[in-house]
Design a protein around this motif. Structure first.
Motif, PDB file in Angstrom:
ATOM      1  N   LEU A  57       0.837  -1.199   0.000  1.00 23.02           N
ATOM      2  CA  LEU A  57       0.000   0.000   0.000  1.00 23.02           C
ATOM      3  C   LEU A  57       0.870   1.246   0.000  1.00 23.02           C
ATOM      4  CD1 LEU A  57      -2.700  -0.823   2.728  1.00 23.02           C
ATOM      5  CD2 LEU A  57      -3.019  -0.843   0.258  1.00 23.02           C
ATOM      6  N   MET A 397     -11.381   3.067  -1.146  1.00 23.20           N
ATOM      7  CA  MET A 397     -11.364   2.674  -2.560  1.00 23.20           C
ATOM      8  C   MET A 397      -9.937   2.320  -2.994  1.00 23.20           C
ATOM      9  SD  MET A 397     -14.094   2.517  -4.330  1.00 23.20           S
ATOM     10  CE  MET A 397     -13.485   2.734  -6.012  1.00 23.20           C
ATOM     11  N   VAL A 398      -8.990   3.183  -2.641  1.00 31.10           N
ATOM     12  CA  VAL A 398      -7.616   2.966  -3.101  1.00 31.10           C
ATOM     13  C   VAL A 398      -7.042   1.699  -2.475  1.00 31.10           C
ATOM     14  CG1 VAL A 398      -5.271   3.912  -3.063  1.00 31.10           C
ATOM     15  CG2 VAL A 398      -7.192   5.396  -3.634  1.00 31.10           C
ATOM     16  N   VAL A 401      -8.687  -1.270  -4.253  1.00 32.01           N
ATOM     17  CA  VAL A 401      -8.100  -1.493  -5.581  1.00 32.01           C
ATOM     18  C   VAL A 401      -6.745  -2.187  -5.444  1.00 32.01           C
ATOM     19  CG1 VAL A 401      -7.021  -0.323  -7.553  1.00 32.01           C
ATOM     20  CG2 VAL A 401      -9.292   0.375  -6.781  1.00 32.01           C
ATOM     21  N   ASN A 402      -5.933  -1.693  -4.523  1.00 31.19           N
ATOM     22  CA  ASN A 402      -4.614  -2.299  -4.329  1.00 31.19           C
ATOM     23  C   ASN A 402      -4.725  -3.755  -3.900  1.00 31.19           C
ATOM     24  OD1 ASN A 402      -2.234  -0.495  -4.749  1.00 31.19           O
ATOM     25  ND2 ASN A 402      -3.484   0.869  -3.508  1.00 31.19           N
ATOM     26  N   TYR A 405      -5.922  -5.957  -6.746  1.00 29.59           N
ATOM     27  CA  TYR A 405      -4.827  -6.103  -7.705  1.00 29.59           C
ATOM     28  C   TYR A 405      -3.740  -7.038  -7.165  1.00 29.59           C
ATOM     29  CZ  TYR A 405      -1.039  -5.068 -10.836  1.00 29.59           C
ATOM     30  OH  TYR A 405      -0.020  -5.198 -11.725  1.00 29.59           O
TER      31      TYR A 405
END
Lengths: 430, 430
Positions: A57, A397-398, A401-402, A405
């Motif tokens: 992160l 959200m970030v 997403v990380n 992924y």
């Protein structure tokens, strides 16, 4: 500090961690003036720091601007300040940016790494309590691999690729798991010209079980998971010293390592002036009553890691974790409003929401009051709970997403050496 | 450097920017050994650095691990190294981690800030060419606002809230626009106790138009947009010095400011040993022929910002931007493969894909070959193109999430002072 005095009582909060922020939120839009002081302009979600260290992160997504948390609160003042002294007689603080009077004071200064007096360990080891520290550790880990490529000295290469984590609590366990995943998933791809099997991850725990404070099942399962991942778990072993190249222990073994992470304990971040022996207890925590009042004071409170509220169930105070801090902060907010309305305060009651730790991909352990489980479902629960407690929609959200992924791609893309650590170290030593 | 010599010819690339990475990608999976050297372990998407400085993006999402870009390329070696000397006679490099022979050398070392010899400006101003620099600028901007709260000296407060950006190229224009958005959208919310109307953003350009190199329409429209946003645009004005508190100019005005961002120019990042007057030209760029060969050498090439390839259309070389760098890198990759097969190389042909700059929310200017447009559609095009050229799916996703969030919420959440800059500065000055 030029903060105007109004007719409202002034409540000063030291520290924008879980406790301080929960309290300030509770007091927002009430008829009080709140001044929050912190060394940083952000609230930092400590439980995910290990993911910053291991490139999973970015730091910005687990930090949140304090000003923004309380932006619609007209009587709220934030100041970036270091509190140097608490004058309990004059009801005044002294800080690096001037002094400040208070009507009520809440100390929520949290905790810092406890080296148990060993200054050599303090000087040579890495800690993971703050974002800059976590970024330094990230840089060091990556720099070590880069350096391992360059040396033809086998001993040196071993030391560069040997990681020692001291402390088998959640921080140590989660970091060890993440490093093991990097060893398995990323090193072979990133460093095809390095024998990455040589990378060793050692987790050293002084007692006979990991994750003390969690159930025996969770502890055992965490150990199994770690061993499956190739982590060397050392129990009943204490690191006694570390000179920057060799970590000695109270056992037969010594570790040749360039990276020793000290996650063996924390202690309260005491502030001068409020550090009398009469109420400071084990681990530099401040003894408080069931209303979070510091012993001997009517208008000075302590919440979170720094506070030691003794109960029958927790004779040495509540665990130094997010949950008690949040609950104490919220409860104190209610109580302060009662106090101002001259109503009786209500005593703190801790709701144990359980505890959990993740060990790696698909692996976590969760203890709830009546329900303990481990494995992939626990891992989903762990992720959901951590996303839920993160402040801010963008951060969630970030991070989401990380995680998606990283999960799909077996990857951690934030493996960037943005501020090299070894350079800094060299400059520091000159 | 212990990199094994194989039967393949060794191509050493200095620099993992746009040119170096494009070249390495082209050479991957070919019968060559490629060694890429860079001071950082990441490729950095410079066009978005100003968004890192203004809290819109986290640094990790505009950087990408170089090792990962080329991970499936068996004959690829990356080393984190600082090249100190190029020995063109011995075909050898000297670096901080040892020396390295080469068969072919490609210098793609890029550019650095050009202070035109003014060491006082260099010492006191902020630059925005690297990620650490951008983060320092982010910290400084935020620290200035925090400090502005503390002072009751009006002159000091003005200086803290007065921003001077020198250079009206894309960097200066985009930074000025972003700062203006912060002034309008974030300061009043974050600092209700500060008169944020006092914040001034000055953009100083030595010539009579902004965005030199773009069309007159784009230039004029950018200026209009900036003025609408409240930016003071100063044309035909040159900053002559800056002592850390006052910026003097060649005009009647002097700026009292704590923050001067120097975006007035760049120059080639020359490396000793390959800096002969016989081929170094204006702006420290290396003269190359149409095959990117450095004048006088068969096996030494230069591409990107550092290279000056003179054509009729561009008598002083191609603009120092991403597009020529990417195209030169790709073309050189093809040519090197031809060279190795003893085929004739093909001369470089630049395809002008247009240029663009964004000024703020819904505002951008785009010049394409036969089509120029400005405003909201240009802004969408700008975003799409920048997302497209970002390397890595995760980076694209994270940047996209941030942009959508920032757009909807009129916000920039990465306004975090993670490494305070003023502290560092003080230590530095001691």
């Amino acid at each position: 500090m030029n903060i105007p005095r109004t007719s409202y009582p002034r409540i000063v909060i030291i520290g924008g961690g879980f406790a301080g922020v929960a309290l300030a939120r509770k007091l927002s839009k009430q008829e009080v003036q709140v001044v929050l002081l912190d060394k940083n302009n952000y609230h930092n979600f400590q439980p995910l720091l290990y993911q910053v260290s291991t490139g999973g992160l970015e730091p910005d997504s687990i930090a949140y601007p304090i000003r923004k948390i309380l932006k619609n609160f007209p009587n709220f003042f934030f100041r970036l300040a270091n509190v140097e002294f608490i004058d309990t007689e004059k009801n005044e603080l002294r800080t690096n940016i001037g002094s400040l009077g208070f009507d009520y004071l809440v100390v929520a200064s949290g905790s810092k790494t406890n080296y148990f007096g060993n200054s050599e360990v303090e000087k040579n080891s890495m800690a993971m309590k703050t974002i800059p520290q976590s970024l330094d550790l990230r840089s060091l880990i990556l720099e070590n691999f880069e350096d391992a490529l360059l040396t033809s000295d086998l001993n040196e290469r071993n030391a560069l690729m040997n990681f020692v984590i001291v402390g088998g609590g959640p921080t140590g366990v989660e970091l060890a798991g993440a490093l093991a995943e990097i060893k398995k998933g990323i090193l072979p791809k990133d460093y095809p010209d390095l024998d990455t099997r040589m990378a060793q991850i050692n987790l050293v725990q002084s007692s006979d079980c990991l994750l003390k404070g969690m159930s025996a099942e969770a502890s055992q399962k965490a150990e199994d998971f770690l061993e499956k991942l190739g982590v060397n778990v050392w129990k009943n072993l204490r690191v006694t010293n570390y000179d920057g190249s060799v970590a000695t222990t109270n056992g037969d073994i010594a570790f040749k390592t360039q990276t020793l992470v000290w996650a063996a304990g924390v202690k309260g971040a005491l502030i001068k002036g409020l550090d009398s022996e009469s109420f400071v207890t084990r681990g530099n925590r401040i003894l408080v009553n069931e209303f979070s009042q510091v012993n001997g004071f009517e208008n000075i409170f302590a919440v979170g890691d720094i506070a030691c509220m003794v109960t029958e169930e927790f004779p040495t105070g509540y665990p130094m974790m997010a949950q008690p801090a949040i609950q104490q902060g919220t409860q104190l907010g209610d109580n302060m409003l009662r106090l101002l309305e001259k109503k009786p305060m209500t005593p703190f009651k801790y709701k144990d929401k359980g505890s959990m730790a993740t060990i790696g991909r698909n692996k976590a352990v969760v203890d709830m009051k009546n329900f303990k489980f481990q494995g992939i479902f626990a891992w989903y629960v762990w992720m959901f709970v951590h996303l839920f407690f993160l402040i801010g929609f963008r951060n969630r959200m970030v991070v989401f997403v990380n995680w998606v992924y990283n999960y799909i791609r077996f990857d951690r893309e934030a493996r960037l050496i943005i501020r090299p650590y070894k350079e800094k170290l060299k400059k520091h030593k000159k």
